[in-house]
Design a protein around this motif. Structure first.
Motif, PDB file in Angstrom:
ATOM      1  N   LYS A 184       0.902  -1.012   0.130  1.00  0.00           N
ATOM      2  CA  LYS A 184      -0.113  -0.102  -0.056  1.00  0.00           C
ATOM      3  C   LYS A 184       0.929   1.215  -0.039  1.00  0.00           C
ATOM      4  O   LYS A 184       0.662   2.118  -0.687  1.00  0.00           O
ATOM      5  CB  LYS A 184      -0.847   0.035   1.145  1.00  0.00           C
ATOM      6  N   GLU A 185       1.975   1.398   0.664  1.00  0.00           N
ATOM      7  CA  GLU A 185       2.951   2.371   0.677  1.00  0.00           C
ATOM      8  C   GLU A 185       3.437   2.605  -0.430  1.00  0.00           C
ATOM      9  O   GLU A 185       3.581   3.623  -1.251  1.00  0.00           O
ATOM     10  CB  GLU A 185       3.858   2.274   1.862  1.00  0.00           C
ATOM     11  N   ALA A 186       3.784   1.631  -1.105  1.00  0.00           N
ATOM     12  CA  ALA A 186       4.371   1.392  -2.603  1.00  0.00           C
ATOM     13  C   ALA A 186       3.357   2.054  -3.514  1.00  0.00           C
ATOM     14  O   ALA A 186       3.926   2.948  -4.311  1.00  0.00           O
ATOM     15  CB  ALA A 186       4.848   0.067  -3.063  1.00  0.00           C
ATOM     16  N   GLU A 187       2.123   1.727  -3.631  1.00  0.00           N
ATOM     17  CA  GLU A 187       1.291   2.183  -4.501  1.00  0.00           C
ATOM     18  C   GLU A 187       1.114   3.828  -4.230  1.00  0.00           C
ATOM     19  O   GLU A 187       0.813   4.490  -5.186  1.00  0.00           O
ATOM     20  CB  GLU A 187      -0.170   1.528  -4.128  1.00  0.00           C
ATOM     21  N   ASP A 188       1.003   4.197  -2.997  1.00  0.00           N
ATOM     22  CA  ASP A 188       0.977   5.477  -2.728  1.00  0.00           C
ATOM     23  C   ASP A 188       1.908   6.351  -3.400  1.00  0.00           C
ATOM     24  O   ASP A 188       1.984   7.418  -3.869  1.00  0.00           O
ATOM     25  CB  ASP A 188       0.581   6.001  -1.304  1.00  0.00           C
ATOM     26  N   ASN A 189       3.307   5.774  -3.071  1.00  0.00           N
ATOM     27  CA  ASN A 189       4.455   6.757  -3.617  1.00  0.00           C
ATOM     28  C   ASN A 189       4.371   6.585  -5.497  1.00  0.00           C
ATOM     29  O   ASN A 189       4.618   7.522  -5.775  1.00  0.00           O
ATOM     30  CB  ASN A 189       5.692   5.849  -3.236  1.00  0.00           C
ATOM     31  N   PHE A 190       4.060   5.384  -5.902  1.00  0.00           N
ATOM     32  CA  PHE A 190       3.929   5.445  -7.361  1.00  0.00           C
ATOM     33  C   PHE A 190       2.954   6.436  -7.852  1.00  0.00           C
ATOM     34  O   PHE A 190       3.188   7.043  -8.871  1.00  0.00           O
ATOM     35  CB  PHE A 190       3.661   4.146  -7.940  1.00  0.00           C
ATOM     36  N   ARG A 191       1.878   6.553  -7.097  1.00  0.00           N
ATOM     37  CA  ARG A 191       0.846   7.303  -7.634  1.00  0.00           C
ATOM     38  C   ARG A 191       1.331   8.791  -7.362  1.00  0.00           C
ATOM     39  O   ARG A 191       1.005   9.742  -8.221  1.00  0.00           O
ATOM     40  CB  ARG A 191      -0.327   7.176  -6.640  1.00  0.00           C
ATOM     41  N   HIS A 192       1.976   9.217  -6.327  1.00  0.00           N
ATOM     42  CA  HIS A 192       2.521  10.258  -6.152  1.00  0.00           C
ATOM     43  C   HIS A 192       3.541  10.714  -7.263  1.00  0.00           C
ATOM     44  O   HIS A 192       3.494  11.931  -7.759  1.00  0.00           O
ATOM     45  CB  HIS A 192       3.426  10.545  -4.779  1.00  0.00           C
ATOM     46  N   GLY A 193       4.351   9.825  -7.714  1.00  0.00           N
ATOM     47  CA  GLY A 193       5.211   9.878  -8.848  1.00  0.00           C
ATOM     48  C   GLY A 193       4.651  10.191 -10.236  1.00  0.00           C
ATOM     49  O   GLY A 193       4.828  11.326 -11.151  1.00  0.00           O
ATOM     50  N   LEU A 194       3.529   9.652 -10.530  1.00  0.00           N
ATOM     51  CA  LEU A 194       2.737   9.973 -11.650  1.00  0.00           C
ATOM     52  C   LEU A 194       1.978  11.190 -11.583  1.00  0.00           C
ATOM     53  O   LEU A 194       1.874  11.671 -12.541  1.00  0.00           O
ATOM     54  CB  LEU A 194       1.753   8.826 -11.957  1.00  0.00           C
ATOM     55  N   ALA A 195       1.610  11.667 -10.337  1.00  0.00           N
ATOM     56  CA  ALA A 195       0.968  12.871 -10.191  1.00  0.00           C
ATOM     57  C   ALA A 195       1.983  14.090 -10.509  1.00  0.00           C
ATOM     58  O   ALA A 195       1.685  15.025 -11.219  1.00  0.00           O
ATOM     59  CB  ALA A 195       0.415  13.072  -8.848  1.00  0.00           C
ATOM     60  N   ALA A 196       3.224  13.609 -10.028  1.00  0.00           N
ATOM     61  CA  ALA A 196       4.331  14.693 -10.200  1.00  0.00           C
ATOM     62  C   ALA A 196       4.861  15.017 -11.615  1.00  0.00           C
ATOM     63  O   ALA A 196       4.913  15.935 -12.101  1.00  0.00           O
ATOM     64  CB  ALA A 196       5.479  14.270  -9.524  1.00  0.00           C
TER      65      ALA A 196
END
Length: 318
Positions: A184-196
């Motif tokens: 779940k933490e990994a998912e959140d980080n990847f989504r932040h990366g895509l948003a960036a």
């Protein structure tokens, strides 16, 4: 850049204890055709990253490596990046603990021409990352080369505090979380990366992988299909797309994309041979299933799954 893939469905979990008493190895490689190139090595299942330059004859080496699966990334200016999986361990090393590998820079190993053209332009987002954040990112890389994961995470977190839209730092944090099975933490980080950076490929393909681990197959299929359309020569995204179709019950498309992943990188750490063997068994194609499993053993003799695969081959041959 750092990327990952679940081992899902048929792959066994790896633990740090399994490697604690093992010797260290040297990876001795050569880029062909001979040329200077940047060569990076990333841990496929545990956080690790280091890089070097090949000499004029294309030779490079990495020393003091733990046994495991790694991704070699070769960057050639004007052509792009090619990746190849390599196993390091007693089953593939010589008596001196040296594993030899040749990375052949064939056209099919590079990203598509369109992808390379897109990647040749540095985005304004990347140019806007402050020097302080980049320094923190480089320090994180140095920590990973020493296997100091906690230090790497601290530097990456400082990098995104300085530059919240630093997509590569978010992606790297996601990769470390993923390899620690904090999905779940990994998912959140990847989504932040895509948003960036919505055009970034690394967090896109990694998100497609972690969604499979989270059991959200339909959503994973969308991301993996999009990734495969953007980078059709990428082994990772093709393997994940094949897994997505497998879990969706579409064996024909699963076999198509898993076969493509295996053709691009026969030793890929996603182990496409294992799912392909399962597909063959469901179709009563026993000989083809055995062939896939034997190919897996040839390329991954030290894999945790190897004993079970050997037993399966024995049963299938009875």
């Amino acid at each position: 850049m750092v990327r990952i893939l679940l081992p899902i469905v048929l792959a066994a979990a790896l633990t740090a204890a399994a490697f604690s008493a093992e010797p260290l190895y040297e990876l001795s490689g050569r880029v062909m055709p001979e040329r200077h190139a940047s060569v990076a090595l990333h841990g496929a299942t545990r956080p690790f990253s280091t890089a070097t330059l090949s000499d004029e004859s294309g030779r490079f080496s990495f020393k003091k490596l733990q046994a495991g699966t790694y991704t070699i990334s070769v960057f050639v200016p004007g052509r792009g990046e090619a990746r190849q999986t390599v196993e390091v361990g007693p089953g593939v090393a010589d008596s001196a603990g040296r594993v030899k590998v040749t990375v052949r820079l064939e056209s099919g190993k590079f990203e598509s021409d369109d992808a390379r053209r897109r990647g040749a332009t540095v985005s304004t987002r990347e140019l806007s990352i402050p020097a302080r954040a980049r320094r923190e990112y480089r320090e994180a890389q140095r920590c990973l080369s020493r296997r100091d994961v906690a230090g790497a995470v601290a530097h990456l977190r400082r990098a995104i505090e300085i530059a919240p839209r630093f997509a590569a730092a978010w992606n790297h944090l996601g990769t470390i979380a993923y390899q620690g099975r904090n999905y779940k933490e990994a998912e959140d980080n990847f989504r932040h990366g895509l948003a960036a950076d919505p055009e970034a490929f690394e967090p896109l393909v990694n998100l497609g992988g972690v969604l499979l681990n989270l059991g959200r197959v339909d959503e994973a299929l969308q991301y993996n299909l999009h990734g495969a359309l953007r980078h059709p020569n990428d082994a990772l995204v093709n393997a994940q797309l094949g897994m997505s179709y497998f879990l969706s019950g579409n064996l024909d498309l699963a076999a198509q994309y898993l076969t493509l992943a295996r053709q691009i990188d026969p030793a890929h750490f996603s182990h496409p041979q294992l799912l392909l063997s399962e597909i063959h068994l469901r179709r009563n194609e026993r000989a083809a299933a055995i062939e896939e499993l034997e190919d897996f053993l040839k390329r991954h003799p030290d894999a945790p799954e190897a004993p079970e695969v050997k037993s399966t081959i024995t049963r299938l041959k009875e």
